[in-house]
Every structure is written in C-alpha cells, then in structure tokens.
Design an enzyme around this catalytic site. Sequence first.
Site, PDB file in Angstrom:
ATOM      1  N   GLY A  42      32.727  36.597  50.922  1.00 24.98           N
ATOM      2  CA  GLY A  42      32.233  37.812  50.281  1.00 24.98           C
ATOM      3  C   GLY A  42      30.907  37.539  49.610  1.00 24.98           C
ATOM      4  O   GLY A  42      30.555  36.381  49.336  1.00 24.98           O
ATOM      5  N   ARG A  45      26.976  40.007  43.522  1.00 20.08           N
ATOM      6  CA  ARG A  45      25.605  40.369  43.150  1.00 20.08           C
ATOM      7  C   ARG A  45      24.710  39.146  43.101  1.00 20.08           C
ATOM      8  O   ARG A  45      23.516  39.226  43.283  1.00 20.08           O
ATOM      9  CB  ARG A  45      25.601  41.037  41.770  1.00 20.08           C
ATOM     10  CG  ARG A  45      26.211  42.401  41.760  1.00 20.08           C
ATOM     11  CD  ARG A  45      26.610  42.768  40.365  1.00 20.08           C
ATOM     12  NE  ARG A  45      27.754  42.011  39.906  1.00 20.08           N
ATOM     13  CZ  ARG A  45      28.110  41.886  38.640  1.00 20.08           C
ATOM     14  NH1 ARG A  45      27.383  42.420  37.706  1.00 20.08           N
ATOM     15  NH2 ARG A  45      29.187  41.202  38.310  1.00 20.08           N
ATOM     16  N   PHE A  46      25.289  37.989  42.855  1.00 18.42           N
ATOM     17  CA  PHE A  46      24.453  36.841  42.511  1.00 18.42           C
ATOM     18  C   PHE A  46      24.677  35.636  43.397  1.00 18.42           C
ATOM     19  O   PHE A  46      24.077  34.594  43.195  1.00 18.42           O
ATOM     20  CB  PHE A  46      24.688  36.480  41.041  1.00 18.42           C
ATOM     21  CG  PHE A  46      24.765  37.715  40.205  1.00 18.42           C
ATOM     22  CD1 PHE A  46      23.612  38.414  39.926  1.00 18.42           C
ATOM     23  CD2 PHE A  46      25.971  38.220  39.774  1.00 18.42           C
ATOM     24  CE1 PHE A  46      23.656  39.585  39.204  1.00 18.42           C
ATOM     25  CE2 PHE A  46      26.027  39.394  39.049  1.00 18.42           C
ATOM     26  CZ  PHE A  46      24.864  40.082  38.761  1.00 18.42           C
ATOM     27  N   VAL A  49      29.819  33.755  48.721  1.00 23.92           N
ATOM     28  CA  VAL A  49      30.911  32.781  48.729  1.00 23.92           C
ATOM     29  C   VAL A  49      31.330  32.517  50.173  1.00 23.92           C
ATOM     30  O   VAL A  49      31.584  33.453  50.934  1.00 23.92           O
ATOM     31  CB  VAL A  49      32.112  33.280  47.889  1.00 23.92           C
ATOM     32  CG1 VAL A  49      33.260  32.285  47.945  1.00 23.92           C
ATOM     33  CG2 VAL A  49      31.684  33.522  46.440  1.00 23.92           C
ATOM     34  N   ASP A 157      32.982  37.047  31.845  1.00 25.82           N
ATOM     35  CA  ASP A 157      33.070  37.965  32.979  1.00 25.82           C
ATOM     36  C   ASP A 157      34.518  38.085  33.460  1.00 25.82           C
ATOM     37  O   ASP A 157      34.779  38.073  34.665  1.00 25.82           O
ATOM     38  CB  ASP A 157      32.162  37.464  34.108  1.00 25.82           C
ATOM     39  CG  ASP A 157      31.782  38.579  35.084  1.00 25.82           C
ATOM     40  OD1 ASP A 157      31.914  39.764  34.732  1.00 25.82           O
ATOM     41  OD2 ASP A 157      31.358  38.248  36.205  1.00 25.82           O
ATOM     42  N   LYS A 159      37.566  39.791  34.635  1.00 25.67           N
ATOM     43  CA  LYS A 159      37.826  41.083  35.266  1.00 25.67           C
ATOM     44  C   LYS A 159      38.782  40.846  36.432  1.00 25.67           C
ATOM     45  O   LYS A 159      38.965  39.707  36.876  1.00 25.67           O
ATOM     46  CB  LYS A 159      36.511  41.718  35.757  1.00 25.67           C
ATOM     47  CG  LYS A 159      35.708  40.841  36.703  1.00 25.67           C
ATOM     48  CD  LYS A 159      34.399  41.504  37.088  1.00 25.67           C
ATOM     49  CE  LYS A 159      33.640  40.657  38.099  1.00 25.67           C
ATOM     50  NZ  LYS A 159      32.372  41.262  38.509  1.00 25.67           N
TER      51      LYS A 159
HETATM   52  P1  ATP Z   1      30.367  39.945  41.380  1.00 28.41           P
HETATM   53  O1  ATP Z   1      30.321  38.466  41.150  1.00 28.41           O
HETATM   54  O2  ATP Z   1      29.117  40.504  41.914  1.00 28.41           O
HETATM   55  O3  ATP Z   1      30.851  40.667  40.197  1.00 28.41           O
HETATM   56  P2  ATP Z   1      32.475  39.398  43.197  1.00 28.41           P
HETATM   57  O4  ATP Z   1      33.397  38.782  42.170  1.00 28.41           O
HETATM   58  O5  ATP Z   1      33.120  40.191  44.295  1.00 28.41           O
HETATM   59  O6  ATP Z   1      31.427  40.319  42.501  1.00 28.41           O
HETATM   60  P3  ATP Z   1      31.723  36.747  44.000  1.00 28.41           P
HETATM   61  O7  ATP Z   1      32.262  36.128  42.745  1.00 28.41           O
HETATM   62  O8  ATP Z   1      30.414  36.253  44.490  1.00 28.41           O
HETATM   63  O9  ATP Z   1      31.566  38.300  43.860  1.00 28.41           O
HETATM   64  O10 ATP Z   1      32.818  36.589  45.112  1.00 28.41           O
HETATM   65  C1  ATP Z   1      32.586  37.018  46.443  1.00 28.41           C
HETATM   66  C2  ATP Z   1      33.913  37.001  47.176  1.00 28.41           C
HETATM   67  O11 ATP Z   1      34.412  35.668  47.258  1.00 28.41           O
HETATM   68  C3  ATP Z   1      34.992  37.824  46.488  1.00 28.41           C
HETATM   69  O12 ATP Z   1      35.722  38.493  47.494  1.00 28.41           O
HETATM   70  C4  ATP Z   1      35.857  36.794  45.825  1.00 28.41           C
HETATM   71  O13 ATP Z   1      37.203  37.234  45.714  1.00 28.41           O
HETATM   72  C5  ATP Z   1      35.734  35.610  46.768  1.00 28.41           C
HETATM   73  N1  ATP Z   1      35.921  34.328  46.073  1.00 28.41           N
HETATM   74  C6  ATP Z   1      35.254  33.890  44.991  1.00 28.41           C
HETATM   75  N2  ATP Z   1      35.684  32.662  44.612  1.00 28.41           N
HETATM   76  C7  ATP Z   1      36.667  32.327  45.495  1.00 28.41           C
HETATM   77  C8  ATP Z   1      37.534  31.186  45.649  1.00 28.41           C
HETATM   78  N3  ATP Z   1      37.473  30.136  44.822  1.00 28.41           N
HETATM   79  N4  ATP Z   1      38.427  31.201  46.665  1.00 28.41           N
HETATM   80  C9  ATP Z   1      38.492  32.251  47.513  1.00 28.41           C
HETATM   81  N5  ATP Z   1      37.714  33.339  47.437  1.00 28.41           N
HETATM   82  C10 ATP Z   1      36.808  33.391  46.445  1.00 28.41           C
END
Ligand code: ATP
Length: 323
Positions: A42, A45-46, A49, A157, A159
């Site tokens: 996914g 914003r920043f 992953v 953060d 949430k």
């Molecule tokens: P934002 O950070 O912009 O508020 P977000 O939480 O969706 O939004 P990211 O934290 O960059 O953005 O995560 C992108 C995607 O990767 C999301 O679907 C998130 O659930 C997934 N993700 C993040 N960390 C992990 C992890 N350790 N294992 C599996 N999936 C992950």
Amino acid sequence: CQRGDSLDLSNKGDSRWPRQNSLSMKEWDIPYDELRLFEVIGTGRFGTVYRGSWHGAVAVKVLHVHSLSDDCVPLDTFKHEVATFRKTRHENLVLFMGACMKPPRLAIVTSLCKGMTLYTHIHLRKDKFTANKSVIVAQQISQGMGYLHARGIIHKDLKTKNIFLENGKVVITDFGLFSVTKLCFGNNLRGDSLGIPAGWLCYLAPELCRALTPHASLILPFSKATDVYAFGTVWYELLCGEYPFKSQPPEAVIWQVGKGVKQSLASMQASRDIKDILMLCWSYRSHERPDFPALLSTLQKLPRKRLARSPSHPVHLSRSADS
Ligand code: ATP
C-alpha cells in the site's frame, strides 16, 4: 549498555558517547541492496510499503523523500526517531528490524503483519465488534501503548489504520515517526492552506486542533495525553463502526473540537461505563485524560456479558471480526 541506549544523535550530550551511539546505530542500518522488495502492499501519504525479504519476510516502508528540503526534518531527526523504534519490544507492537538511513533511500524495515487493520475490519468489511471483543482489543492496545509511553515514546499517529489484528492479537505500527514522515514528505502543505488527510482529524485532541496552522506540522504539541485522546476515537470506532463527526467538513470538526465539543453519544448503544471511558479519553483538558495503565485497569474491571471463557491472551475473536 545503559548510556548507549539514551541516544543523543545531536551529539549535544556527553561527549564521551557519540562514537558508541553511532556504533549502536550502525547495528540497525540495513544496506538498501540487502533488501528484496516484492509487491507494493500500500502507499500512504509519506511512503510506500512493500512486502519484502531480509532474512525472512518483512515489510519495508520506503519514505517519499523527493520533497525533503531545508524546511523539513533533517536526516538526524529521522535517525533519532528510528532510534526510538529499536527500544521497543512488546507483543502488541510491530517488531522493528532496522532502517536504511542513507538518503535518498530512507526506509524502515519491520516484521510483516498478517491479518488486517482495524480500519479494514471496521470501515471496509463492516465487521461488527461486540462490546466484549472491543474491550479485549482495547486492552491490548492499552498494553502496547502503556509500554510505549513507559519507554518515553509518543505514538503521535494512533489510528485504526495503524492497528493490525493478527489472529486476535493486536499489533500497533507506525509509532514515533510522525515528525519525520507526516506533513513533511507529502504534498500536504500547499501554500498557506493546510492539507488535512482524510480520516486524520478525528484523532486530534483539542490542543492539537487549536495548534493547526499551515506550517505547524513540526511543532504540534503531541503528548501522551494526545495519544489517549486518539485511543478514545479508536474505542468509538470499535463500538460504533464509524468515525466520530462523520461526514462533517474539516473546518467544522476543527472548530468544534478546538472548543471542546464532543461527538454526541446519545444514540450509542452502550453501557454507562463504556461511554465514561470515551468521555474521559476525550476530556478537553489533557491532564484530565487517564493514562494507559489506568485505562487498562478500568477496561479489566468492566463487566463482561455472556463471556463463555476467560479472556486468555491472545484472544480469538469471532469469525466476523477475526483475521
Ligand atoms: P498514512 O500513513 O498515509 O496515514 P497508511 O497507514 O495507509 O496511511 P502506510 O503506513 O504507508 O499508509 O501503509 C501502507 C499500507 O501498508 C497500509 O495498507 C498498511 O496497512 C500496510 N502496512 C504498513 N505496515 C505494515 C506491516 N508492518 N505489515 C503489513 N502491512 C503493513
């Protein structure tokens, strides 16, 4: 070594320790070339992953650094915040494995979370969490957050998008990196207007809402109490299946929350005890919000309805809300 653990990357601290600190930081520096990146999980914003491999399955968050500028957080701050990660070892927190710290390739490597986020469960799949299940999930969040706070780390953060549910076990991600990644690498600052990411505002405590200005991203007064406010919103989502202040424009939410207006609980089907937790977490005055150990103790004392067995840990939720 104790002293090595209290990291001061600015080298303003005890001059005998920088070398040791930089050595211990090296242990966490993963050469980008050692990582294998597979598909994108996914894009936030920043950062993006990826599912990756580094001595086994990992998640790699590659930060968007194209807009790194003098106004933004310097590399030392990134390293400092990465350093907070390595101090965390708790079953309800994602396992930090290391980071790529050589610009322009900045990335954070963590264990790969299985299961789905609470956000996916609640807002996309519309899974229902009973009060009992919500309590069990909230207890685990309180445990992980209590640990973070005891280590002096503010999440900043918290949430539902950053909370995974893996076979009934809560795993919290994305802690401590807000000032590096949020409102800095992204395109949120456009001229004098403040870009408000969707689904972010309702986690912001009144003191944060009042401090929101176009260039306030790095000086927002985050605290343990603002994390507790955010936890209150997660608690509301678990119980009601939606965000507070649903479908209200950002300006209206900022104005109301900043003045101390709370989402009405009149139509919420829940006991007084459960609503009291919400109201306490959402207290206007930050010092009136409970800390996580107090929350955990309150949650543990809540009467359970028709709980067939004792809530052993990790707890298995029903199929509707399980991963
Ligand atoms: P934002 O950070 O912009 O508020 P977000 O939480 O969706 O939004 P990211 O934290 O960059 O953005 O995560 C992108 C995607 O990767 C999301 O679907 C998130 O659930 C997934 N993700 C993040 N960390 C992990 C992890 N350790 N294992 C599996 N999936 C992950």
